[in-house]
Design a protein around this motif. Sequence first.
Motif, PDB file in Angstrom:
ATOM      1  N   LEU A   8     -43.202 -28.639 -72.494  1.00  0.00           N
ATOM      2  CA  LEU A   8     -44.149 -29.723 -73.839  1.00  0.00           C
ATOM      3  C   LEU A   8     -44.912 -31.425 -73.313  1.00  0.00           C
ATOM      4  O   LEU A   8     -45.484 -31.258 -73.564  1.00  0.00           O
ATOM      5  CB  LEU A   8     -43.730 -29.286 -74.957  1.00  0.00           C
ATOM      6  CG  LEU A   8     -44.576 -29.255 -76.558  1.00  0.00           C
ATOM      7  CD1 LEU A   8     -46.212 -29.137 -75.946  1.00  0.00           C
ATOM      8  CD2 LEU A   8     -44.136 -28.524 -77.530  1.00  0.00           C
ATOM      9  N   GLU A  11     -46.297 -31.942 -70.977  1.00  0.00           N
ATOM     10  CA  GLU A  11     -48.029 -31.588 -70.956  1.00  0.00           C
ATOM     11  C   GLU A  11     -48.724 -32.814 -71.755  1.00  0.00           C
ATOM     12  O   GLU A  11     -49.708 -32.934 -71.908  1.00  0.00           O
ATOM     13  CB  GLU A  11     -47.824 -30.046 -71.826  1.00  0.00           C
ATOM     14  CG  GLU A  11     -49.672 -29.356 -71.646  1.00  0.00           C
ATOM     15  CD  GLU A  11     -50.238 -29.652 -70.198  1.00  0.00           C
ATOM     16  OE1 GLU A  11     -51.513 -29.954 -70.255  1.00  0.00           O
ATOM     17  OE2 GLU A  11     -49.607 -29.289 -69.856  1.00  0.00           O
ATOM     18  N   ALA A  51     -49.743 -23.273 -77.620  1.00  0.00           N
ATOM     19  CA  ALA A  51     -50.236 -22.740 -76.208  1.00  0.00           C
ATOM     20  C   ALA A  51     -52.029 -22.726 -76.934  1.00  0.00           C
ATOM     21  O   ALA A  51     -52.768 -23.775 -76.295  1.00  0.00           O
ATOM     22  CB  ALA A  51     -50.201 -21.652 -75.763  1.00  0.00           C
ATOM     23  N   LEU A  61     -48.419 -23.546 -69.665  1.00  0.00           N
ATOM     24  CA  LEU A  61     -47.443 -24.387 -70.674  1.00  0.00           C
ATOM     25  C   LEU A  61     -46.501 -24.248 -69.839  1.00  0.00           C
ATOM     26  O   LEU A  61     -45.953 -24.842 -69.548  1.00  0.00           O
ATOM     27  CB  LEU A  61     -47.059 -23.732 -71.745  1.00  0.00           C
ATOM     28  CG  LEU A  61     -47.207 -24.944 -72.680  1.00  0.00           C
ATOM     29  CD1 LEU A  61     -47.169 -26.326 -72.421  1.00  0.00           C
ATOM     30  CD2 LEU A  61     -46.924 -24.605 -73.791  1.00  0.00           C
TER      31      LEU A  61
END
Length: 70
Positions: A8, A11, A51, A61
């Motif tokens: 996470l 991302e 997500a 993800l």
Amino acid sequence: MFHFGEKLRQELETRGMKHSHLAKKLDMTPQRFYQVIHSKDVKLRIAVQVADALDMSVYDLTGIHPISDF
């Protein structure tokens, strides 16, 4: 080994998105979001919510994809 929080964070960094922005989008307190982003494992419900908030699939993800039937 898989670590949800690391994926996470990567991302969010790629998107240039602040933690606070995603926490607000998820209607989470900053404290709860901190727990999520530092968790190795999260419940599927949380992974799906994250997500969805990022407009991506849980598979994308997490980088974990289901095995397809041959």
